[in-house]
Design a protein around this motif. Sequence first.
Motif, PDB file in Angstrom:
ATOM      1  N   ARG A  20       0.826  -1.219   0.000  1.00 43.98           N
ATOM      2  CA  ARG A  20       0.000   0.000   0.000  1.00 43.98           C
ATOM      3  C   ARG A  20       0.855   1.262   0.000  1.00 43.98           C
ATOM      4  NH1 ARG A  20      -3.435  -3.765   2.344  1.00 43.98           N
ATOM      5  NH2 ARG A  20      -5.640  -3.471   1.882  1.00 43.98           N
ATOM      6  N   GLU A  21       1.939   1.242   0.758  1.00 46.80           N
ATOM      7  CA  GLU A  21       2.790   2.431   0.849  1.00 46.80           C
ATOM      8  C   GLU A  21       3.482   2.724  -0.485  1.00 46.80           C
ATOM      9  OE1 GLU A  21       6.381   4.325   3.591  1.00 46.80           O
ATOM     10  OE2 GLU A  21       5.828   2.231   3.870  1.00 46.80           O
ATOM     11  N   SER A  22       4.006   1.693  -1.134  1.00 45.01           N
ATOM     12  CA  SER A  22       4.690   1.934  -2.414  1.00 45.01           C
ATOM     13  C   SER A  22       3.703   2.368  -3.491  1.00 45.01           C
ATOM     14  CB  SER A  22       5.482   0.701  -2.862  1.00 45.01           C
ATOM     15  OG  SER A  22       4.639  -0.405  -3.081  1.00 45.01           O
ATOM     16  N   LEU A  23       2.490   1.839  -3.450  1.00 46.44           N
ATOM     17  CA  LEU A  23       1.470   2.272  -4.402  1.00 46.44           C
ATOM     18  C   LEU A  23       1.098   3.731  -4.159  1.00 46.44           C
ATOM     19  CD1 LEU A  23      -0.505   1.806  -6.690  1.00 46.44           C
ATOM     20  CD2 LEU A  23      -2.068   0.735  -5.049  1.00 46.44           C
ATOM     21  N   ALA A  24       0.915   4.091  -2.893  1.00 48.87           N
ATOM     22  CA  ALA A  24       0.588   5.485  -2.557  1.00 48.87           C
ATOM     23  C   ALA A  24       1.701   6.430  -2.999  1.00 48.87           C
ATOM     24  CB  ALA A  24       0.328   5.618  -1.057  1.00 48.87           C
TER      25      ALA A  24
ATOM     26  N   TRP B  92       7.894  -2.616  -3.684  1.00 46.79           N
ATOM     27  CA  TRP B  92       8.302  -3.212  -2.421  1.00 46.79           C
ATOM     28  C   TRP B  92       9.291  -4.318  -2.757  1.00 46.79           C
ATOM     29  CZ3 TRP B  92       8.660  -2.209   2.464  1.00 46.79           C
ATOM     30  CH2 TRP B  92       9.014  -3.229   3.342  1.00 46.79           C
ATOM     31  N   SER B  93      10.501  -4.222  -2.246  1.00 40.37           N
ATOM     32  CA  SER B  93      11.512  -5.246  -2.465  1.00 40.37           C
ATOM     33  C   SER B  93      11.347  -6.343  -1.426  1.00 40.37           C
ATOM     34  CB  SER B  93      12.914  -4.649  -2.375  1.00 40.37           C
ATOM     35  OG  SER B  93      13.884  -5.684  -2.403  1.00 40.37           O
ATOM     36  N   ARG B  94      10.952  -7.523  -1.873  1.00 39.39           N
ATOM     37  CA  ARG B  94      10.796  -8.651  -0.949  1.00 39.39           C
ATOM     38  C   ARG B  94      12.146  -9.127  -0.449  1.00 39.39           C
ATOM     39  NH1 ARG B  94       7.456 -13.053  -3.862  1.00 39.39           N
ATOM     40  NH2 ARG B  94       9.075 -12.637  -5.385  1.00 39.39           N
ATOM     41  N   SER B  95      13.176  -9.076  -1.284  1.00 40.22           N
ATOM     42  CA  SER B  95      14.493  -9.562  -0.859  1.00 40.22           C
ATOM     43  C   SER B  95      15.152  -8.620   0.151  1.00 40.22           C
ATOM     44  CB  SER B  95      15.405  -9.768  -2.066  1.00 40.22           C
ATOM     45  OG  SER B  95      15.607  -8.548  -2.749  1.00 40.22           O
ATOM     46  N   ARG B  96      14.916  -7.323  -0.001  1.00 34.70           N
ATOM     47  CA  ARG B  96      15.507  -6.342   0.915  1.00 34.70           C
ATOM     48  C   ARG B  96      14.547  -5.918   2.024  1.00 34.70           C
ATOM     49  NH1 ARG B  96      17.340  -2.324  -3.703  1.00 34.70           N
ATOM     50  NH2 ARG B  96      15.913  -3.609  -4.869  1.00 34.70           N
ATOM     51  N   ASN B  97      13.263  -6.312   1.855  1.00 34.78           N
ATOM     52  CA  ASN B  97      12.230  -5.986   2.828  1.00 34.78           C
ATOM     53  C   ASN B  97      12.130  -4.480   3.068  1.00 34.78           C
ATOM     54  OD1 ASN B  97      10.126  -6.990   4.412  1.00 34.78           O
ATOM     55  ND2 ASN B  97      11.354  -6.817   6.270  1.00 34.78           N
ATOM     56  N   LYS B  98      12.099  -3.734   1.950  1.00 33.98           N
ATOM     57  CA  LYS B  98      11.979  -2.278   2.059  1.00 33.98           C
ATOM     58  C   LYS B  98      11.459  -1.693   0.755  1.00 33.98           C
ATOM     59  CE  LYS B  98      16.537  -0.738   0.588  1.00 33.98           C
ATOM     60  NZ  LYS B  98      17.643   0.151   0.903  1.00 33.98           N
ATOM     61  N   LEU B  99      11.054  -0.420   0.832  1.00 40.81           N
ATOM     62  CA  LEU B  99      10.622   0.289  -0.365  1.00 40.81           C
ATOM     63  C   LEU B  99      11.781   0.414  -1.339  1.00 40.81           C
ATOM     64  CD1 LEU B  99       8.547   3.127   1.289  1.00 40.81           C
ATOM     65  CD2 LEU B  99       7.650   1.176   0.000  1.00 40.81           C
ATOM     66  N   TRP B 100      11.451   0.392  -2.627  1.00 39.57           N
ATOM     67  CA  TRP B 100      12.466   0.431  -3.676  1.00 39.57           C
ATOM     68  C   TRP B 100      11.983   1.339  -4.792  1.00 39.57           C
ATOM     69  CZ3 TRP B 100      11.891  -3.966  -7.614  1.00 39.57           C
ATOM     70  CH2 TRP B 100      12.731  -3.787  -8.695  1.00 39.57           C
ATOM     71  N   LYS B 101      12.493   2.552  -4.825  1.00 45.53           N
ATOM     72  CA  LYS B 101      12.174   3.463  -5.925  1.00 45.53           C
ATOM     73  C   LYS B 101      13.009   3.024  -7.112  1.00 45.53           C
ATOM     74  CE  LYS B 101      12.251   8.257  -7.393  1.00 45.53           C
ATOM     75  NZ  LYS B 101      12.653   9.625  -7.034  1.00 45.53           N
ATOM     76  N   LYS B 102      12.349   2.594  -8.160  1.00 45.27           N
ATOM     77  CA  LYS B 102      13.044   2.066  -9.331  1.00 45.27           C
ATOM     78  C   LYS B 102      14.002   3.118  -9.874  1.00 45.27           C
ATOM     79  CE  LYS B 102      13.915  -0.785 -12.663  1.00 45.27           C
ATOM     80  NZ  LYS B 102      14.917  -1.775 -12.436  1.00 45.27           N
ATOM     81  N   GLY B 103      15.258   2.733 -10.018  1.00 45.89           N
ATOM     82  CA  GLY B 103      16.276   3.612 -10.565  1.00 45.89           C
ATOM     83  C   GLY B 103      16.939   4.525  -9.559  1.00 45.89           C
ATOM     84  N   GLU B 104      16.621   4.349  -8.294  1.00 49.16           N
ATOM     85  CA  GLU B 104      17.178   5.217  -7.252  1.00 49.16           C
ATOM     86  C   GLU B 104      18.702   5.200  -7.255  1.00 49.16           C
ATOM     87  OE1 GLU B 104      15.481   6.270  -2.972  1.00 49.16           O
ATOM     88  OE2 GLU B 104      16.056   4.170  -3.197  1.00 49.16           O
ATOM     89  N   SER B 105      19.298   4.030  -7.428  1.00 52.87           N
ATOM     90  CA  SER B 105      20.765   3.960  -7.440  1.00 52.87           C
ATOM     91  C   SER B 105      21.331   3.986  -8.856  1.00 52.87           C
ATOM     92  CB  SER B 105      21.254   2.715  -6.692  1.00 52.87           C
ATOM     93  OG  SER B 105      20.734   1.549  -7.276  1.00 52.87           O
TER      94      SER B 105
END
Length: 124
Positions: free
Chosen positions: A55-59, A70-83
Amino acid sequence: MTRAYFQQIEPSPQGTEFSKDDFLEQLAWTRDGLIPVITQQHDSGEVLMMAWMNRESLALTLSTGWVTYWSRSRNKLWKKGESSGHLQRLIKLRIDCDGDTLLCLVDQDGAACHTGRDNCFYFS
């Protein structure tokens, strides 16, 4: 209730607008609070990747216009292209007929796949 909601609105003419809050509340989230997302280049139709949102990443995606998963492997939000700098600008969000999968139509800047390829579907 999710299936009933989508069955109820199914006969609506294409292009009918619905309350965003009501619509999003009816999504079929997994037990983990996730929903699968297919991401597609808006102008070419190329399927770029599959990922998950909560819900948070969609919002965040809807409020900022930049796709966040939502990155399941890192268990955190993941803004695509952030790095990498290979950002995805949201053009349109679509929801499938059952409310259990999202389709993000995006403008992809650079490679969509972590391997540096244009998309994640390169095996045949």
